[in-house]
Scaffold this motif. Structure first.
Motif, mmCIF file in Angstrom:
data_model
loop_
_atom_site.group_PDB
_atom_site.id
_atom_site.type_symbol
_atom_site.label_atom_id
_atom_site.label_comp_id
_atom_site.label_asym_id
_atom_site.label_seq_id
_atom_site.Cartn_x
_atom_site.Cartn_y
_atom_site.Cartn_z
ATOM 1 N N VAL A 165 158.437 26.326 86.467
ATOM 2 C CA VAL A 165 158.718 26.464 85.036
ATOM 3 C C VAL A 165 158.316 25.152 84.367
ATOM 4 O O VAL A 165 158.783 24.081 84.774
ATOM 5 C CB VAL A 165 160.215 26.737 84.775
ATOM 6 N N PHE A 166 157.481 25.234 83.351
ATOM 7 C CA PHE A 166 157.026 24.040 82.649
ATOM 8 C C PHE A 166 157.651 24.025 81.257
ATOM 9 O O PHE A 166 157.472 24.973 80.485
ATOM 10 C CB PHE A 166 155.498 24.034 82.566
ATOM 11 N N VAL A 167 158.395 22.958 80.954
ATOM 12 C CA VAL A 167 159.202 22.920 79.730
ATOM 13 C C VAL A 167 158.595 21.972 78.704
ATOM 14 O O VAL A 167 157.654 21.223 78.979
ATOM 15 C CB VAL A 167 160.653 22.537 80.046
ATOM 16 N N ARG A 168 159.167 21.979 77.505
ATOM 17 C CA ARG A 168 158.545 21.349 76.349
ATOM 18 C C ARG A 168 158.661 19.825 76.319
ATOM 19 O O ARG A 168 157.762 19.145 75.840
ATOM 20 C CB ARG A 168 159.171 21.911 75.070
ATOM 21 N N ASP A 169 159.777 19.281 76.778
ATOM 22 C CA ASP A 169 159.977 17.835 76.669
ATOM 23 C C ASP A 169 160.965 17.374 77.732
ATOM 24 O O ASP A 169 161.584 18.182 78.437
ATOM 25 C CB ASP A 169 160.455 17.439 75.266
ATOM 26 N N LYS A 170 161.101 16.069 77.848
ATOM 27 C CA LYS A 170 161.939 15.488 78.901
ATOM 28 C C LYS A 170 163.410 15.853 78.748
ATOM 29 O O LYS A 170 164.061 16.203 79.741
ATOM 30 C CB LYS A 170 161.760 13.965 78.904
ATOM 31 N N PRO A 171 164.014 15.794 77.543
ATOM 32 C CA PRO A 171 165.416 16.224 77.416
ATOM 33 C C PRO A 171 165.631 17.684 77.823
ATOM 34 O O PRO A 171 166.682 18.034 78.355
ATOM 35 C CB PRO A 171 165.717 15.998 75.929
ATOM 36 N N GLU A 173 163.929 19.242 80.169
ATOM 37 C CA GLU A 173 163.907 19.243 81.631
ATOM 38 C C GLU A 173 165.279 18.857 82.169
ATOM 39 O O GLU A 173 165.805 19.503 83.104
ATOM 40 C CB GLU A 173 162.856 18.261 82.135
ATOM 41 N N ALA A 174 165.884 17.836 81.569
ATOM 42 C CA ALA A 174 167.215 17.414 82.014
ATOM 43 C C ALA A 174 168.237 18.526 81.804
ATOM 44 O O ALA A 174 169.095 18.768 82.663
ATOM 45 C CB ALA A 174 167.632 16.149 81.263
ATOM 46 N N ARG A 175 168.155 19.222 80.664
ATOM 47 C CA ARG A 175 169.068 20.326 80.394
ATOM 48 C C ARG A 175 168.856 21.452 81.409
ATOM 49 O O ARG A 175 169.835 22.035 81.910
ATOM 50 C CB ARG A 175 168.843 20.847 78.972
ATOM 51 N N ALA A 176 167.605 21.770 81.719
ATOM 52 C CA ALA A 176 167.321 22.818 82.693
ATOM 53 C C ALA A 176 167.912 22.473 84.053
ATOM 54 O O ALA A 176 168.524 23.324 84.721
ATOM 55 C CB ALA A 176 165.815 23.026 82.809
ATOM 56 N N HIS A 177 167.769 21.236 84.496
ATOM 57 C CA HIS A 177 168.323 20.831 85.791
ATOM 58 C C HIS A 177 169.845 20.887 85.768
ATOM 59 O O HIS A 177 170.478 21.239 86.764
ATOM 60 C CB HIS A 177 167.844 19.421 86.141
ATOM 61 N N GLN A 178 170.442 20.550 84.613
ATOM 62 C CA GLN A 178 171.889 20.641 84.468
ATOM 63 C C GLN A 178 172.374 22.071 84.674
ATOM 64 O O GLN A 178 173.466 22.303 85.205
ATOM 65 C CB GLN A 178 172.297 20.136 83.088
ATOM 66 N N LEU A 179 171.544 23.046 84.276
ATOM 67 C CA LEU A 179 171.897 24.461 84.409
ATOM 68 C C LEU A 179 171.478 25.047 85.759
ATOM 69 O O LEU A 179 171.580 26.244 85.969
ATOM 70 C CB LEU A 179 171.232 25.258 83.282
ATOM 71 N N MET A 181 168.357 24.924 87.055
ATOM 72 C CA MET A 181 166.963 25.380 87.072
ATOM 73 C C MET A 181 166.111 24.307 87.743
ATOM 74 O O MET A 181 165.409 23.525 87.093
ATOM 75 C CB MET A 181 166.484 25.661 85.641
ATOM 76 N N SER A 182 166.155 24.269 89.050
ATOM 77 C CA SER A 182 165.510 23.187 89.798
ATOM 78 C C SER A 182 163.988 23.254 89.746
ATOM 79 O O SER A 182 163.308 22.264 90.040
ATOM 80 C CB SER A 182 165.973 23.226 91.258
ATOM 81 N N LYS A 183 163.429 24.411 89.370
ATOM 82 C CA LYS A 183 161.968 24.552 89.309
ATOM 83 C C LYS A 183 161.379 24.031 87.999
ATOM 84 O O LYS A 183 160.166 24.014 87.831
ATOM 85 C CB LYS A 183 161.571 26.021 89.480
ATOM 86 N N ALA A 184 162.229 23.636 87.051
ATOM 87 C CA ALA A 184 161.757 23.199 85.740
ATOM 88 C C ALA A 184 161.147 21.806 85.820
ATOM 89 O O ALA A 184 161.711 20.897 86.441
ATOM 90 C CB ALA A 184 162.899 23.212 84.730
ATOM 91 N N ARG A 185 159.995 21.629 85.167
ATOM 92 C CA ARG A 185 159.291 20.347 85.168
ATOM 93 C C ARG A 185 158.698 20.082 83.787
ATOM 94 O O ARG A 185 158.201 20.996 83.133
ATOM 95 C CB ARG A 185 158.142 20.357 86.185
ATOM 96 N N PHE A 186 158.760 18.824 83.382
ATOM 97 C CA PHE A 186 158.041 18.394 82.187
ATOM 98 C C PHE A 186 156.844 17.577 82.636
ATOM 99 O O PHE A 186 157.001 16.547 83.289
ATOM 100 C CB PHE A 186 158.937 17.557 81.266
ATOM 101 N N VAL A 187 155.649 18.046 82.311
ATOM 102 C CA VAL A 187 154.431 17.348 82.738
ATOM 103 C C VAL A 187 153.591 16.903 81.545
ATOM 104 O O VAL A 187 152.469 16.419 81.727
ATOM 105 C CB VAL A 187 153.588 18.239 83.682
#
Length: 392
Positions: A165-171, A173-179, A181-187
């Motif tokens: 999962v590729f997300v929009r920004d670094k914050p 990504e942090a929110r996704a990991h908090q929930l 969602m370990s596959k989420a990445r900001f690149v």
């Protein structure tokens, strides 16, 4: 050659999908869920689905009027056809990339489950910045926007099917990991990757004054926003306004007393008295590259302008896209890079003038614009991830 299905849910998402396709060493089949998917023309092997534009421009839940207009235009019929196409085409492709929200991901899951092709989610719509400093109760007061501000349970549930999962920004990504969602990445910024080099040399139109970029967008909001922008520009004689215009020049909305002279298919000039404003088609990136400040009532275009270091002044329209709730969301997203003001030419002009000169407002706008809309390089990295899944 391997085939990849790209599913996208909106004009900006189509642009991201089409740009991703240019980085892929594979044949691309495109399924645009909103509108005609013209961004894929000349890029995709085939553009699938009904491709019917909806009155809301992809924003059915902005208002009850938008929803009812889309339903009358065949929203349910077209959705059912898109589901059928995704399930059918999913059987023949080796990878699926979804660009968009949870609904688009659901269509991608249908395609994935019919074939078990590798599934990837590009999620440019949700951002932790959309929350601002509001409490959960304050956010729930705008329930139709609540799901656009966070990863809701059904989107997280569907992520069991995706490889990344590729997300929009670094914050975000942090929110996704908090929930969880370990596959989420900001690149990097997917939106900034879609902004190419200047399409053409604008020096024949430049007169030496600071350039004011007018970004009315591509949807029905232009009927309200373009005349107001032109009126505001007429109050800023120290600037030269250039309109990034995407449509044709037929029935172009102008303020009362203004006229239009069409020079060719790409160029027109609007004027009133001694004031002249150029409208240029196919020159969006070129205008941003020479601009110093912008007036915008668009989605991705406003964000790209901010990412280029242009302070953006904006105002709410009568819709269908840039209604006050959406304008407020974008203001939270872009922070000091966007000033949301009253929809009045004098107020807009004064806000532009305050951000035109070097100073604290301009510096703060540029800092937030760069930080919240960068860096570039996301789509080439995402393409390499798809190539690994394809074994190429």
């Amino acid at each position: 050659m391997a085939e990849v299905l790209i599913i996208s849910a909106g004009n900006a998402e189509d642009l991201i999908g089409a740009t991703l396709a240019q980085h892929l060493n594979a044949e691309v089949l495109a399924l645009p869920l909103v509108g005609q998917g013209r961004r894929y023309e000349g890029v995709a092997k085939a553009i699938l689905g009904p491709r019917n534009p909806m009155p809301s421009g992809g924003f059915p839940f902005n208002s009850l009027d938008n929803l009812m207009a889309d339903l009358r235009a065949g929203f349910i019929r077209d959705s059912l056809e898109q589901w059928r196409v995704s399930s059918q085409i999913g059987k023949r492709v080796q990878a699926i990339a979804v660009v968009g929200d949870a609904y688009a991901l659901g269509v991608g899951v249908l395609a994935h489950r019919s074939s078990r092709a590798a599934l990837f989610h590009l999620q440019p719509q949700i951002s932790r910045y959309y929350w601002g400093e509001r409490s959960t109760w304050e956010r729930l007061k705008q329930f139709n926007q609540f799901g656009a501000e966070d990863y809701l349970w059904y989107e997280r549930w569907m992520h069991r099917y995706v490889q990344a999962v590729f997300v929009r920004d670094k914050p975000s990504e942090a929110r996704a990991h908090q929930l969880g969602m370990s596959k989420a990445r900001f690149v990097g910024s997917m939106a900034m990757d879609t902004l190419g080099p200047p399409e053409r040399d604008l020096s024949p139109w430049l007169d030496g004054r600071p350039v004011l970029a007018l970004l009315p967008g591509t949807r029905g909001d232009v009927l309200f926003s373009l005349p107001l922008m032109l009126e505001a520009a007429s109050r800023l004689p120290e600037t030269q306004a250039l309109v990034a215009w995407a449509g044709d020049f037929q029935n172009l909305p102008l303020p009362e007393g203004w006229g239009l002279q069409v020079q060719d298919a790409q160029t027109a000039v609007a004027g009133s008295g001694q004031h002249r404003v150029w409208l240029l088609r196919g020159a969006f990136s070129a205008i941003l590259h020479v601009g110093q400040v912008a007036i915008g009532t668009a989605g991705t275009a406003n964000e790209q302008a901010a990412g280029m270091g242009l302070p953006v002044v904006s105002f709410p329209t009568r819709g269908p896209q840039y209604l006050l709730p959406n304008a407020l969301r974008q203001a939270r997203l872009l922070g000091r890079a966007l000033a949301l003001v009253e929809a009045h030419p004098d107020v807009v002009a004064e806000a532009v003038r305050a951000r035109l000169l070097e100073g604290p407002l301009r510096a703060a706008a540029q800092q937030d614009g760069y930080e919240r809309n960068g860096p570039r390089g996301a789509l080439p990295q995402i393409a390499r991830t798809l190539h690994r899944a394809l074994g190429i």
